[in-house]
Design a protein around this motif. Structure first.
Motif, PDB file in Angstrom:
ATOM      1  N   ASP A  22       0.932  -1.240   0.152  1.00 38.84           N
ATOM      2  CA  ASP A  22      -0.106   0.037  -0.018  1.00 38.84           C
ATOM      3  C   ASP A  22       0.903   1.404   0.068  1.00 38.84           C
ATOM      4  O   ASP A  22       0.549   2.255  -0.658  1.00 38.84           O
ATOM      5  CB  ASP A  22      -0.853   0.211   1.216  1.00 38.84           C
ATOM      6  CG  ASP A  22      -1.931  -1.070   1.143  1.00 38.84           C
ATOM      7  OD1 ASP A  22      -2.192  -1.605  -0.074  1.00 38.84           O
ATOM      8  OD2 ASP A  22      -2.741  -1.638   2.151  1.00 38.84           O
ATOM      9  N   LEU A  26       1.214   4.294  -2.910  1.00 38.10           N
ATOM     10  CA  LEU A  26       1.111   5.640  -2.317  1.00 38.10           C
ATOM     11  C   LEU A  26       2.277   6.491  -3.112  1.00 38.10           C
ATOM     12  O   LEU A  26       1.947   7.646  -3.510  1.00 38.10           O
ATOM     13  CB  LEU A  26       1.042   5.848  -0.887  1.00 38.10           C
ATOM     14  CG  LEU A  26       0.768   7.219  -0.267  1.00 38.10           C
ATOM     15  CD1 LEU A  26      -0.433   7.790  -0.838  1.00 38.10           C
ATOM     16  CD2 LEU A  26       0.921   7.367   1.330  1.00 38.10           C
ATOM     17  N   ILE A 181      -4.077   5.110   5.072  1.00 32.64           N
ATOM     18  CA  ILE A 181      -3.460   5.832   3.675  1.00 32.64           C
ATOM     19  C   ILE A 181      -4.319   6.493   3.000  1.00 32.64           C
ATOM     20  O   ILE A 181      -4.070   7.525   2.716  1.00 32.64           O
ATOM     21  CB  ILE A 181      -2.746   4.628   3.124  1.00 32.64           C
ATOM     22  CG1 ILE A 181      -1.135   4.249   3.718  1.00 32.64           C
ATOM     23  CG2 ILE A 181      -2.198   5.104   1.702  1.00 32.64           C
ATOM     24  CD1 ILE A 181      -0.598   2.975   3.104  1.00 32.64           C
ATOM     25  N   PRO A 182      -5.544   5.728   2.756  1.00 31.48           N
ATOM     26  CA  PRO A 182      -6.647   6.502   1.959  1.00 31.48           C
ATOM     27  C   PRO A 182      -6.948   7.896   2.649  1.00 31.48           C
ATOM     28  O   PRO A 182      -7.003   9.065   1.869  1.00 31.48           O
ATOM     29  CB  PRO A 182      -7.650   5.586   1.674  1.00 31.48           C
ATOM     30  CG  PRO A 182      -7.111   4.235   1.977  1.00 31.48           C
ATOM     31  CD  PRO A 182      -6.023   4.569   3.035  1.00 31.48           C
ATOM     32  N   LEU A 185      -4.125  10.507   2.338  1.00 35.61           N
ATOM     33  CA  LEU A 185      -3.909  10.704   0.986  1.00 35.61           C
ATOM     34  C   LEU A 185      -5.078  11.816   0.531  1.00 35.61           C
ATOM     35  O   LEU A 185      -5.065  12.782  -0.348  1.00 35.61           O
ATOM     36  CB  LEU A 185      -4.179   9.669  -0.055  1.00 35.61           C
ATOM     37  CG  LEU A 185      -4.212  10.001  -1.536  1.00 35.61           C
ATOM     38  CD1 LEU A 185      -2.886  10.610  -2.301  1.00 35.61           C
ATOM     39  CD2 LEU A 185      -4.326   8.658  -2.432  1.00 35.61           C
ATOM     40  N   ARG A 186      -6.351  11.533   0.644  1.00 40.16           N
ATOM     41  CA  ARG A 186      -7.425  12.391   0.515  1.00 40.16           C
ATOM     42  C   ARG A 186      -7.154  13.827   1.276  1.00 40.16           C
ATOM     43  O   ARG A 186      -7.430  14.812   0.690  1.00 40.16           O
ATOM     44  CB  ARG A 186      -8.762  11.702   0.939  1.00 40.16           C
ATOM     45  CG  ARG A 186     -10.002  12.839   0.755  1.00 40.16           C
ATOM     46  CD  ARG A 186     -10.281  12.860  -0.921  1.00 40.16           C
ATOM     47  NE  ARG A 186     -11.231  13.538  -1.231  1.00 40.16           N
ATOM     48  CZ  ARG A 186     -11.483  14.135  -2.505  1.00 40.16           C
ATOM     49  NH1 ARG A 186     -10.466  14.032  -3.311  1.00 40.16           N
ATOM     50  NH2 ARG A 186     -12.297  14.810  -2.778  1.00 40.16           N
ATOM     51  N   GLY A 233     -11.717   8.501   2.469  1.00 44.17           N
ATOM     52  CA  GLY A 233     -10.840   8.585   1.206  1.00 44.17           C
ATOM     53  C   GLY A 233     -10.714   7.269   0.401  1.00 44.17           C
ATOM     54  O   GLY A 233      -9.793   7.116  -0.616  1.00 44.17           O
ATOM     55  N   MET A 234     -11.385   6.173   0.857  1.00 46.02           N
ATOM     56  CA  MET A 234     -11.284   4.831   0.404  1.00 46.02           C
ATOM     57  C   MET A 234     -11.667   4.845  -1.318  1.00 46.02           C
ATOM     58  O   MET A 234     -10.877   4.255  -2.269  1.00 46.02           O
ATOM     59  CB  MET A 234     -12.081   3.930   1.120  1.00 46.02           C
ATOM     60  CG  MET A 234     -12.024   2.280   0.640  1.00 46.02           C
ATOM     61  SD  MET A 234     -10.084   1.825   0.599  1.00 46.02           S
ATOM     62  CE  MET A 234      -9.894   1.563   2.108  1.00 46.02           C
ATOM     63  N   TYR A 236     -11.593   7.181  -3.397  1.00 52.59           N
ATOM     64  CA  TYR A 236     -10.444   8.154  -4.135  1.00 52.59           C
ATOM     65  C   TYR A 236      -9.393   7.190  -4.057  1.00 52.59           C
ATOM     66  O   TYR A 236      -8.674   7.268  -5.172  1.00 52.59           O
ATOM     67  CB  TYR A 236     -10.312   9.396  -3.533  1.00 52.59           C
ATOM     68  CG  TYR A 236     -11.551  10.252  -3.495  1.00 52.59           C
ATOM     69  CD1 TYR A 236     -11.734  10.946  -4.653  1.00 52.59           C
ATOM     70  CD2 TYR A 236     -12.355  10.178  -2.393  1.00 52.59           C
ATOM     71  CE1 TYR A 236     -12.998  12.096  -4.542  1.00 52.59           C
ATOM     72  CE2 TYR A 236     -13.592  11.117  -2.207  1.00 52.59           C
ATOM     73  CZ  TYR A 236     -13.751  11.995  -3.447  1.00 52.59           C
ATOM     74  OH  TYR A 236     -15.008  12.695  -3.416  1.00 52.59           O
ATOM     75  N   TRP A 237      -9.019   6.538  -3.185  1.00 54.76           N
ATOM     76  CA  TRP A 237      -8.003   5.475  -3.172  1.00 54.76           C
ATOM     77  C   TRP A 237      -7.926   4.360  -4.429  1.00 54.76           C
ATOM     78  O   TRP A 237      -7.183   4.209  -4.926  1.00 54.76           O
ATOM     79  CB  TRP A 237      -7.585   4.729  -1.788  1.00 54.76           C
ATOM     80  CG  TRP A 237      -6.555   3.789  -1.627  1.00 54.76           C
ATOM     81  CD1 TRP A 237      -7.076   2.368  -1.609  1.00 54.76           C
ATOM     82  CD2 TRP A 237      -5.162   3.948  -1.718  1.00 54.76           C
ATOM     83  NE1 TRP A 237      -5.643   1.699  -1.507  1.00 54.76           N
ATOM     84  CE2 TRP A 237      -4.792   2.569  -1.415  1.00 54.76           C
ATOM     85  CE3 TRP A 237      -4.533   4.933  -1.827  1.00 54.76           C
ATOM     86  CZ2 TRP A 237      -3.362   2.162  -1.494  1.00 54.76           C
ATOM     87  CZ3 TRP A 237      -2.936   4.669  -1.634  1.00 54.76           C
ATOM     88  CH2 TRP A 237      -2.502   3.284  -1.528  1.00 54.76           C
ATOM     89  N   LYS A 238      -9.092   3.711  -4.349  1.00 54.13           N
ATOM     90  CA  LYS A 238      -9.289   2.858  -5.155  1.00 54.13           C
ATOM     91  C   LYS A 238      -9.003   3.329  -6.798  1.00 54.13           C
ATOM     92  O   LYS A 238      -8.828   2.737  -7.630  1.00 54.13           O
ATOM     93  CB  LYS A 238     -10.614   2.185  -5.065  1.00 54.13           C
ATOM     94  CG  LYS A 238     -10.607   1.236  -3.924  1.00 54.13           C
ATOM     95  CD  LYS A 238     -12.135   0.685  -3.699  1.00 54.13           C
ATOM     96  CE  LYS A 238     -12.173  -0.197  -2.306  1.00 54.13           C
ATOM     97  NZ  LYS A 238     -13.429  -0.788  -2.050  1.00 54.13           N
TER      98      LYS A 238
END
Length: 253
Positions: A22, A26, A181-182, A185-186, A233-234, A236-238
């Motif tokens: 992960d 990133l 992490i998501p 990142l968001r 954020g998940m 957007y992570w995907k």
């Protein structure tokens, strides 16, 4: 500095390997968004089940070269658990300071983008003049510039991050903190967008249109609720993972 040898994936838990995959992703996403500063800046993740340990990039690797196995495992005391692992000293100061002060933090991102660094030198910083800014405005913290590799800066940054998760490092750059992490990142995406709009607005010969105080407050309340969701954020992570699939070498190695 103490060193413990690791011979490969067989010496780590599945949770650590997933964290490595992960975090490597990133770095690739950060590169895709154009947030790199060649080999400088850094992203880290705390290793599940090992609260004193985190992963960081091997200093010298470009972000689009980073893989799960190339990441360096170290702890908040500065011990490195990898053969020939190198890390940025300022990176250790920044990330260890946050992890020591924030047991709930599991990911930290730090960037030197042009827009973020540009805003970091402004006395007034980010104003609530855009929807992007309102996404982080209630969670925004300003951290005064300090010597990046000093213990004093390590401690001071930990204090600053106890007051918010979207941080403008004055005269330096940006930093975000997340339970995932998501989430980190968001936050970084919205903070970077807020900085970009701020820089553009300041270049125009006109005052920005104001947003009503009540709207700023309501938007902040909604943003706070969204960030409190464990799935923040998940989606957007995907989507970001789909953007980097098939670009160059696979990061999951």
């Amino acid at each position: 500095m103490d060193t413990v040898m690791q011979s490969g994936r067989q010496d780590m838990t599945e949770a650590e390997w997933q964290a490595r995959c992960d975090l490597a992703a990133l770095y690739r996403i950060t590169d895709h968004f154009g947030w790199t500063d060649t080999i400088d800046t850094h992203m880290t993740v705390r290793i599940p089940g090992e609260p004193k340990c985190f992963l960081i990039n091997n200093y010298g690797d470009l972000f689009d070269e980073i893989t799960a196995s190339s990441l360096v495992k170290m702890d908040i005391d500065g011990n490195v658990y990898a053969k020939d692992g190198k890390f940025n000293a300022a990176g250790f100061t920044i990330h260890s300071g946050v992890y020591k002060a924030r047991p709930d933090a599991n990911c930290v991102m730090h960037t030197h983008t042009r827009a973020g660094t540009g805003v970091s030198v402004l006395k007034k910083g980010i104003r609530p003049i855009s929807q992007d800014a309102l996404s982080v405005y209630d969670d925004l913290v300003y951290h005064e510039y300090g010597m990046p590799t000093s213990q004093e800066e390590c401690d001071a940054l930990g204090v600053s991050c106890q007051h918010g998760n979207s941080v403008v490092l004055r005269n330096h750059g940006l930093l975000t903190v997340g339970a995932t992490i998501p989430g980190a990142l968001r936050r970084m995406y919205m903070l970077e967008r807020a900085c970009e709009v701020e820089v553009i607005a300041r270049s125009l010969d006109e005052e920005p249109a104001p947003i009503e105080e009540d709207v700023i407050r309501q938007y902040g309340e909604r943003a706070k609720q969204q960030r409190a969701n464990p799935e923040y954020g998940m989606t957007y992570w995907k989507a970001a993972l789909r953007q980097i699939e098939g670009k160059g070498t696979d990061w999951r190695q």
